[in-house]
Scaffold this active site. Structure first.
Site, PDB file in Angstrom:
ATOM      1  N   GLU A   6      -6.516  30.077  41.301  1.00  0.00           N
ATOM      2  CA  GLU A   6      -7.910  30.216  41.752  1.00  0.00           C
ATOM      3  C   GLU A   6      -8.322  31.685  41.756  1.00  0.00           C
ATOM      4  O   GLU A   6      -7.505  32.583  41.620  1.00  0.00           O
ATOM      5  CB  GLU A   6      -8.088  29.654  43.169  1.00  0.00           C
ATOM      6  CG  GLU A   6      -8.707  28.261  43.238  1.00  0.00           C
ATOM      7  CD  GLU A   6     -10.189  28.239  42.854  1.00  0.00           C
ATOM      8  OE1 GLU A   6     -10.716  29.282  42.409  1.00  0.00           O
ATOM      9  OE2 GLU A   6     -10.809  27.180  42.996  1.00  0.00           O
ATOM     10  N   ASN A  19     -17.615  25.745  46.584  1.00  0.00           N
ATOM     11  CA  ASN A  19     -17.183  26.336  45.317  1.00  0.00           C
ATOM     12  C   ASN A  19     -18.386  26.854  44.541  1.00  0.00           C
ATOM     13  O   ASN A  19     -19.521  26.793  45.016  1.00  0.00           O
ATOM     14  CB  ASN A  19     -16.459  25.285  44.468  1.00  0.00           C
ATOM     15  CG  ASN A  19     -14.956  25.311  44.654  1.00  0.00           C
ATOM     16  OD1 ASN A  19     -14.335  26.372  44.631  1.00  0.00           O
ATOM     17  ND2 ASN A  19     -14.358  24.142  44.837  1.00  0.00           N
ATOM     18  N   ASP A  52     -16.423  23.024  40.141  1.00  0.00           N
ATOM     19  CA  ASP A  52     -15.516  23.894  40.885  1.00  0.00           C
ATOM     20  C   ASP A  52     -16.033  25.325  40.798  1.00  0.00           C
ATOM     21  O   ASP A  52     -17.195  25.576  41.076  1.00  0.00           O
ATOM     22  CB  ASP A  52     -14.087  23.743  40.350  1.00  0.00           C
ATOM     23  CG  ASP A  52     -13.027  24.102  41.375  1.00  0.00           C
ATOM     24  OD1 ASP A  52     -13.090  25.208  41.946  1.00  0.00           O
ATOM     25  OD2 ASP A  52     -12.119  23.286  41.613  1.00  0.00           O
TER      26      ASP A  52
END
Length: 298
Positions: free
Chosen positions: A24, A154, A204
């Site tokens: 991430e 997100n 995302d």
């Protein structure tokens, strides 16, 4: 998606075979020409020098979801319950401030620096508990709550002129757009901008390019979509793994788009089918990124 718009396609290639559990937060450090990203669940900060291909990682003592380059040098780590200064030369960590320390359910998630050199960051439940997450802004060293009751915040990113912020609650499948004032603070209520609730994959992480379009990772679909200013898909990057988490532009001219991925929740069978899941991928789309400011704490 609409059939009336021509959709360009690209294929992503493996950049670093790091196989993170939950890759991430890719972030380009222009001053040091390094890309940083995190393996949240394994408490690792990874890095890549694109010019040389050299890469490595730092082992940390807590979960971290972003390393933001600081104005003046070093990084600010967005951790599960704290923000910390980090010196990548000697791996020294200095606590800056705490947040949600009274809530053991949550950890940090998505984050990105805005057009004022401030940091937007989010929290979520460690088991994606419904409504446990929040959205904050760190402006000149002060942390302010912007929105609560989110599940998996997100896709935090910003228009070049600073007029809009985008974000999503991944669980809803809808990307929201929020009008900002001249100082970068939200005005009114966020509005629905792009709806992926009936398509394969959940929105995302996201980043804005130099042409004002958004590149959005679609978790579960193995794709990163490029959306125009109206929220229509005009491009798709295909990946050989199903869980892309966030894109970021990097390189001397911001000409390369790097994409973090994850193998979180995979069975042994899924790992066998996607052996490089969790690794860092890259694609050259012919579109350059939008330079981001370093984070200002004062």
């Amino acid at each position: 998606m609409t059939t009336e718009i021509k959709v360009s396609t690209w294929q992503a290639e493996l950049a670093v075979d790091c196989r993170c559990t939950l890759g991430e937060g890719p972030q380009w450090d222009a001053n040091h020409q390094r890309l940083y990203w995190c393996d949240i669940l394994e408490k690792q900060l990874h890095w890549l020098a694109p010019a040389t291909g050299e890469s490595g990682h730092h082992q940390l003592d807590h979960m971290v979801s972003l390393a933001a380059p600081l104005d003046g040098g070093g990084l600010l780590l967005v951790g599960e319950d704290r923000l910390s200064r980090f010196d990548p030369v000697n791996a020294a960590v200095e606590r800056f401030c705490d947040f949600e320390t009274d809530n053991p359910v949550t950890r940090s998630n998505d984050a990105r620096i805005d057009r004022h050199g401030s940091l937007w960051l989010s929290t979520m439940g460690k088991k994606a508990e419904k409504g446990a997450g929040s959205l904050y802004r760190l402006h000149r060293g002060k942390l302010t709550l912007l929105l609560s009751g989110l599940t998996i915040p997100n896709a935090i990113c910003f228009s070049e002129d600073g007029e809009f912020a985008w974000f999503t609650d991944t669980a809803t499948g809808v990307v929201m757009r929020w009008t900002l004032d001249s100082e970068g603070w939200p005005q009114g209520e966020p509005q629905s901008w792009a709806d992926f609730s009936t398509t394969l994959g959940n929105p995302d992480g996201a980043v804005v390019d130099s042409e004002g379009c958004i590149w959005l990772a679609l978790w579960g679909a193995g794709q990163v979509a490029r959306l125009n200013q109206d929220g229509h898909v005009i491009g798709l990057i295909e990946l050989p793994v199903s869980q892309p988490s966030c894109p970021a532009f990097a390189g001397a001219d911001l000409e390369m788009l790097y994409i973090t991925t994850a193998q979180e929740g995979f069975s042994d069978e899924q790992l066998a089918q996607e052996p490089s899941a969790g690794s860092l991928y890259v694609v050259e789309t012919g579109v350059k990124g939008l330079a981001e400011l370093p984070l200002r704490l004062v």
